[in-house]
Design a protein around this motif. Sequence first.
Motif, PDB file in Angstrom:
ATOM      1  N   UNK A 176     -78.004 -61.372  12.934  1.00 20.56           N
ATOM      2  CA  UNK A 176     -76.903 -60.723  13.655  1.00 20.56           C
ATOM      3  C   UNK A 176     -76.752 -61.333  15.048  1.00 20.56           C
ATOM      4  N   UNK A 177     -77.877 -61.563  15.722  1.00 19.80           N
ATOM      5  CA  UNK A 177     -77.849 -62.189  17.053  1.00 19.80           C
ATOM      6  C   UNK A 177     -77.285 -63.609  16.960  1.00 19.80           C
ATOM      7  N   UNK A 211     -69.019 -58.208  20.604  1.00 20.35           N
ATOM      8  CA  UNK A 211     -70.187 -57.322  20.570  1.00 20.35           C
ATOM      9  C   UNK A 211     -69.813 -55.992  19.916  1.00 20.35           C
ATOM     10  N   UNK A 212     -68.676 -55.440  20.343  1.00 15.22           N
ATOM     11  CA  UNK A 212     -68.202 -54.172  19.775  1.00 15.22           C
ATOM     12  C   UNK A 212     -67.965 -54.320  18.269  1.00 15.22           C
ATOM     13  N   UNK A 213     -67.320 -55.417  17.881  1.00 13.38           N
ATOM     14  CA  UNK A 213     -67.034 -55.656  16.469  1.00 13.38           C
ATOM     15  C   UNK A 213     -68.290 -55.781  15.627  1.00 13.38           C
ATOM     16  N   UNK A 214     -69.271 -56.526  16.119  1.00  9.84           N
ATOM     17  CA  UNK A 214     -70.517 -56.726  15.370  1.00  9.84           C
ATOM     18  C   UNK A 214     -71.312 -55.424  15.271  1.00  9.84           C
ATOM     19  N   UNK A 215     -71.297 -54.629  16.320  1.00  7.05           N
ATOM     20  CA  UNK A 215     -71.983 -53.325  16.282  1.00  7.05           C
ATOM     21  C   UNK A 215     -71.342 -52.425  15.226  1.00  7.05           C
ATOM     22  N   UNK A 216     -70.011 -52.366  15.222  1.00  7.73           N
ATOM     23  CA  UNK A 216     -69.300 -51.540  14.230  1.00  7.73           C
ATOM     24  C   UNK A 216     -69.566 -52.061  12.819  1.00  7.73           C
TER      25      UNK A 216
END
Length: 367
Positions: free
Chosen positions: A31-32, A89-94
């Motif tokens: 993910x990172x 960042x927001x997209x990957x968290x969601x």
Amino acid sequence: MLELVTVFIYLINILNSFLKKNIRIISVLLIILMLVIMGFVPSTITDYGAYEAEYFIKGSHFEWGYTLLQNLFSSMGVRYSTFRFILIIVGIVILSLAVKKYTANMSAFYLVYFIYPFFMDIVQVRNFLMMTIIFYASYYLESITIKNTIKYFILVFIAASIQTLAYFFILAFILALFRKKKKVIYIVPILIVAIGVIAAIIPGLIVILNTWLLSLSSTYDFINRLMYYTSANQWTFAFVWVSSATSYLFVLFNYLFVKNDSVDNDNDIEINDVLKLRIALEFVTVALFAVPLSVMNNSFSRIIRDVFPLIIISSLITLPKLKKSFFAYIYIVLFISVTIVNFLTLVYPPLHTTILSIFYNNTLFNR
């Protein structure tokens, strides 16, 4: 350097995906890695320059939600690259939260997602953010209650404020209301595909159709688009139909197989898996409905890509139930082949300008 890091992390996640329980830190590394690849792209990739120029324009033509965000950040003096990184960042968290709702095997999901449609999402950030919100919202269709319905529509409207294409996924809710009408999910898509494929592969029919439409009016843009797709790009349009139909049939097989398997193993987990697959089937059906509309607006052709995460989920639910049989290996090869074909079809043309540039000119590794 980034290429070597990518290969290493990808390989250890392949091993991690075969474990009964993923080692969390290994999944997080992937993910990172995606965050680094997406967030530190060179400004030369497709669409970057257009988005950056639009970022400093107060009267942006983008949707109100995205415009509100970019106006807010630009007024604070935040650079576009930073603003874009925050959105990613927001997209990957969601996306990660959505994946956790559907499967515990996060490594397996991201291994496939990394092949497709990850590299397209890098280019089209608004669509990526919209997709992740819709993917997360889809889980609320597992049970059609007033509370879940409200949550689903709120998330759809938020996604639509980023990319209006999200409104089209209201159809998924409508399909969910007809779950007791079993034939709806089977017959309607088949008829749509049959008509579309026939129209796309029979030149004589195309000429007659175009002539008839032109006799009605020559001013409508959709007629010009129809002629464009069915003549100059006849086989391309046919392939869109075929690939969409293939995705639908693939998920349909997963749904029917697991549904039949759940009859023999009547437990809450099996029933829950059937519901998840039903959601995937409904969203792929929506994508199928969108294909003919692409003659009016190219954006509709993205919907099959936007539902691909649910196609991945459907395979991750189905595969363990095939056990270690010969058919299981055939199934894996088939799914990988479908994924690679989609990758080559949509990403290969800009391979040098997009993918290679993303790796060789990453701004974090090449300072």
